[in-house]
Design a protein around this motif. Sequence first.
Motif, PDB file in Angstrom:
ATOM      1  N   LEU A 109       0.814  -1.216   0.000  1.00 39.42           N
ATOM      2  CA  LEU A 109       0.000   0.000   0.000  1.00 39.42           C
ATOM      3  C   LEU A 109       0.850   1.271   0.000  1.00 39.42           C
ATOM      4  O   LEU A 109       0.323   2.380   0.062  1.00 39.42           O
ATOM      5  CB  LEU A 109      -0.930   0.004   1.221  1.00 39.42           C
ATOM      6  N   THR A 110       2.156   1.110  -0.074  1.00 40.20           N
ATOM      7  CA  THR A 110       3.061   2.260  -0.090  1.00 40.20           C
ATOM      8  C   THR A 110       2.872   3.093  -1.352  1.00 40.20           C
ATOM      9  O   THR A 110       2.705   2.551  -2.449  1.00 40.20           O
ATOM     10  CB  THR A 110       4.529   1.789  -0.058  1.00 40.20           C
ATOM     11  N   GLU A 111       2.912   4.396  -1.198  1.00 41.93           N
ATOM     12  CA  GLU A 111       3.022   5.295  -2.349  1.00 41.93           C
ATOM     13  C   GLU A 111       4.051   6.361  -1.990  1.00 41.93           C
ATOM     14  O   GLU A 111       3.778   7.270  -1.215  1.00 41.93           O
ATOM     15  CB  GLU A 111       1.690   5.923  -2.718  1.00 41.93           C
ATOM     16  N   TRP A 112       5.260   6.204  -2.542  1.00 42.46           N
ATOM     17  CA  TRP A 112       6.321   7.144  -2.229  1.00 42.46           C
ATOM     18  C   TRP A 112       6.046   8.506  -2.838  1.00 42.46           C
ATOM     19  O   TRP A 112       5.583   8.609  -3.982  1.00 42.46           O
ATOM     20  CB  TRP A 112       7.656   6.613  -2.740  1.00 42.46           C
ATOM     21  N   THR A 113       6.341   9.548  -2.079  1.00 43.56           N
ATOM     22  CA  THR A 113       6.133  10.908  -2.555  1.00 43.56           C
ATOM     23  C   THR A 113       7.177  11.838  -1.951  1.00 43.56           C
ATOM     24  O   THR A 113       7.552  11.679  -0.783  1.00 43.56           O
ATOM     25  CB  THR A 113       4.720  11.418  -2.203  1.00 43.56           C
ATOM     26  N   SER A 114       7.620  12.799  -2.730  1.00 41.77           N
ATOM     27  CA  SER A 114       8.604  13.769  -2.243  1.00 41.77           C
ATOM     28  C   SER A 114       8.010  14.713  -1.209  1.00 41.77           C
ATOM     29  O   SER A 114       8.752  15.409  -0.508  1.00 41.77           O
ATOM     30  CB  SER A 114       9.171  14.574  -3.414  1.00 41.77           C
ATOM     31  N   ASN A 115       6.681  14.749  -1.087  1.00 43.85           N
ATOM     32  CA  ASN A 115       6.049  15.594  -0.066  1.00 43.85           C
ATOM     33  C   ASN A 115       6.292  15.073   1.347  1.00 43.85           C
ATOM     34  O   ASN A 115       6.056  15.798   2.317  1.00 43.85           O
ATOM     35  CB  ASN A 115       4.540  15.690  -0.308  1.00 43.85           C
ATOM     36  N   ASN A 116       6.758  13.838   1.474  1.00 45.74           N
ATOM     37  CA  ASN A 116       6.920  13.221   2.788  1.00 45.74           C
ATOM     38  C   ASN A 116       8.382  13.036   3.180  1.00 45.74           C
ATOM     39  O   ASN A 116       8.739  12.118   3.909  1.00 45.74           O
ATOM     40  CB  ASN A 116       6.185  11.879   2.825  1.00 45.74           C
ATOM     41  N   SER A 117       9.217  13.927   2.713  1.00 45.96           N
ATOM     42  CA  SER A 117      10.603  13.983   3.174  1.00 45.96           C
ATOM     43  C   SER A 117      10.979  15.443   3.368  1.00 45.96           C
ATOM     44  O   SER A 117      10.499  16.329   2.663  1.00 45.96           O
ATOM     45  CB  SER A 117      11.551  13.310   2.175  1.00 45.96           C
ATOM     46  N   ASP A 118      11.841  15.689   4.348  1.00 41.20           N
ATOM     47  CA  ASP A 118      12.244  17.055   4.655  1.00 41.20           C
ATOM     48  C   ASP A 118      13.557  17.010   5.427  1.00 41.20           C
ATOM     49  O   ASP A 118      13.949  15.950   5.951  1.00 41.20           O
ATOM     50  CB  ASP A 118      11.161  17.756   5.482  1.00 41.20           C
ATOM     51  N   PRO A 163      -5.468  10.663   0.484  1.00 38.61           N
ATOM     52  CA  PRO A 163      -6.899  10.931   0.685  1.00 38.61           C
ATOM     53  C   PRO A 163      -7.810   9.981  -0.080  1.00 38.61           C
ATOM     54  O   PRO A 163      -7.543   9.620  -1.232  1.00 38.61           O
ATOM     55  CB  PRO A 163      -7.053  12.372   0.172  1.00 38.61           C
ATOM     56  N   ASN A 164      -8.857   9.540   0.610  1.00 43.52           N
ATOM     57  CA  ASN A 164      -9.930   8.728   0.032  1.00 43.52           C
ATOM     58  C   ASN A 164      -9.455   7.366  -0.485  1.00 43.52           C
ATOM     59  O   ASN A 164     -10.070   6.780  -1.382  1.00 43.52           O
ATOM     60  CB  ASN A 164     -10.619   9.492  -1.106  1.00 43.52           C
ATOM     61  N   THR A 165      -8.341   6.866   0.100  1.00 42.20           N
ATOM     62  CA  THR A 165      -7.828   5.542  -0.270  1.00 42.20           C
ATOM     63  C   THR A 165      -7.329   4.841   0.978  1.00 42.20           C
ATOM     64  O   THR A 165      -7.291   5.418   2.064  1.00 42.20           O
ATOM     65  CB  THR A 165      -6.649   5.640  -1.273  1.00 42.20           C
ATOM     66  N   ASN A 166      -6.912   3.599   0.801  1.00 33.24           N
ATOM     67  CA  ASN A 166      -6.250   2.895   1.898  1.00 33.24           C
ATOM     68  C   ASN A 166      -4.734   2.913   1.732  1.00 33.24           C
ATOM     69  O   ASN A 166      -4.010   2.265   2.487  1.00 33.24           O
ATOM     70  CB  ASN A 166      -6.745   1.450   1.991  1.00 33.24           C
ATOM     71  N   ARG A 167      -4.256   3.677   0.755  1.00 30.57           N
ATOM     72  CA  ARG A 167      -2.826   3.738   0.492  1.00 30.57           C
ATOM     73  C   ARG A 167      -2.137   4.691   1.466  1.00 30.57           C
ATOM     74  O   ARG A 167      -2.774   5.575   2.063  1.00 30.57           O
ATOM     75  CB  ARG A 167      -2.552   4.155  -0.951  1.00 30.57           C
ATOM     76  N   VAL A 168      -0.812   4.490   1.628  1.00 26.14           N
ATOM     77  CA  VAL A 168      -0.044   5.264   2.594  1.00 26.14           C
ATOM     78  C   VAL A 168       1.060   6.026   1.864  1.00 26.14           C
ATOM     79  O   VAL A 168       1.934   5.419   1.233  1.00 26.14           O
ATOM     80  CB  VAL A 168       0.579   4.347   3.673  1.00 26.14           C
ATOM     81  N   TYR A 169       0.991   7.354   1.945  1.00 29.69           N
ATOM     82  CA  TYR A 169       2.086   8.168   1.430  1.00 29.69           C
ATOM     83  C   TYR A 169       3.303   7.986   2.338  1.00 29.69           C
ATOM     84  O   TYR A 169       3.198   8.092   3.569  1.00 29.69           O
ATOM     85  CB  TYR A 169       1.711   9.641   1.424  1.00 29.69           C
ATOM     86  N   CYS A 170       4.466   7.750   1.740  1.00 31.32           N
ATOM     87  CA  CYS A 170       5.701   7.587   2.497  1.00 31.32           C
ATOM     88  C   CYS A 170       6.828   8.350   1.811  1.00 31.32           C
ATOM     89  O   CYS A 170       6.846   8.474   0.580  1.00 31.32           O
ATOM     90  CB  CYS A 170       6.105   6.107   2.592  1.00 31.32           C
ATOM     91  N   GLY A 171       7.771   8.834   2.600  1.00 35.49           N
ATOM     92  CA  GLY A 171       8.942   9.494   2.052  1.00 35.49           C
ATOM     93  C   GLY A 171      10.008   8.485   1.672  1.00 35.49           C
ATOM     94  O   GLY A 171      10.105   7.403   2.250  1.00 35.49           O
ATOM     95  N   VAL A 172      10.840   8.873   0.708  1.00 35.60           N
ATOM     96  CA  VAL A 172      11.972   8.048   0.281  1.00 35.60           C
ATOM     97  C   VAL A 172      13.031   8.962  -0.317  1.00 35.60           C
ATOM     98  O   VAL A 172      12.703   9.934  -1.006  1.00 35.60           O
ATOM     99  CB  VAL A 172      11.550   6.983  -0.760  1.00 35.60           C
TER     100      VAL A 172
END
Length: 316
Positions: free
Chosen positions: A97-106, A120-129
Amino acid sequence: MKSINTLFLVAIGILFFSCSASQDTTSQSGTNENQDLVIKFNNGVIAKSIAKNYPELNQTWQIEAVFSDEFNYEGKNSEFEKNWNDTYFNGWRGPGLTEWTSNNSDVKNGNLIISASRKPNTNRVYCGVITSKKEVKYPIYTEVRAKIANQVLSSNFWFLSKDDKRELDIIECYGGDRDSEKWFAANAASNTHVFLRNDSDNSIIKDINKSVKHKTEDGSPWRNDFHTYGAYWKDAFTIDIYYDGKLVNKIRKESINDPENVGLNRKMFLIIDLEDHDWRSRKNPPITPTDEELKDESKNKYFIDYVRTFRPINKN
């Protein structure tokens, strides 16, 4: 300020280091003036352990700046962009269910921060990488000082070859505080994978893997404090894993068990990320973060104080 812009030649006795028990690991920032710069490495617990098994390491080393970062700047600025891609190294969006996104790293307050949130509106999880821009190959010693996220997700520091066929996981730890997750939170893993893949679609035919679990000295969850996680990748069949300056896993030919008999012989990308693994999310009930867990700002972040990578230099 810590710096890695200059190559330092350092004797092995002061090169390898561990974070001493006296360091303040309760702070979200891992900075500590006693560990500033390569030349101030502490009392050499790792050096003694390595020297016992590898007498030839009584030599000098230099830092590999393109695979190292002290994260002593704010935001993903030009200094960050010198070494890192704010994405996975290819187009894959992540396991399960991972969905990597640059919005989740800092980068903030002296740490790389990899976070998790709900798509939003899914069961997926935004994660940083983040991944290294270049590939690295042995012989190296590499280490992160990190604080595992308090999530059922996996906090990771790992290496993968460009062809997706060889993998080394230095740290893979599920850090959540659910009662059902106590064992996982106290047992971090170091792993090797040899993947046999279908050439037409890159699907996995067989995953030849070896996983070794590691506890903290007092059995507490790894997420409670900053810890150091490192590996001496000597050659294709010789890798030693060090947690907090102690040798915890000796990876050799018999444990890699490679049918091609080449081992971890490829250049690999360095990767730091969070992941939602499908073998957990597919369980009944699924082991995946709740909306409440993902919204909790005190739990949804994986902190990395530094990553440091070194290469041995011949005496002559």
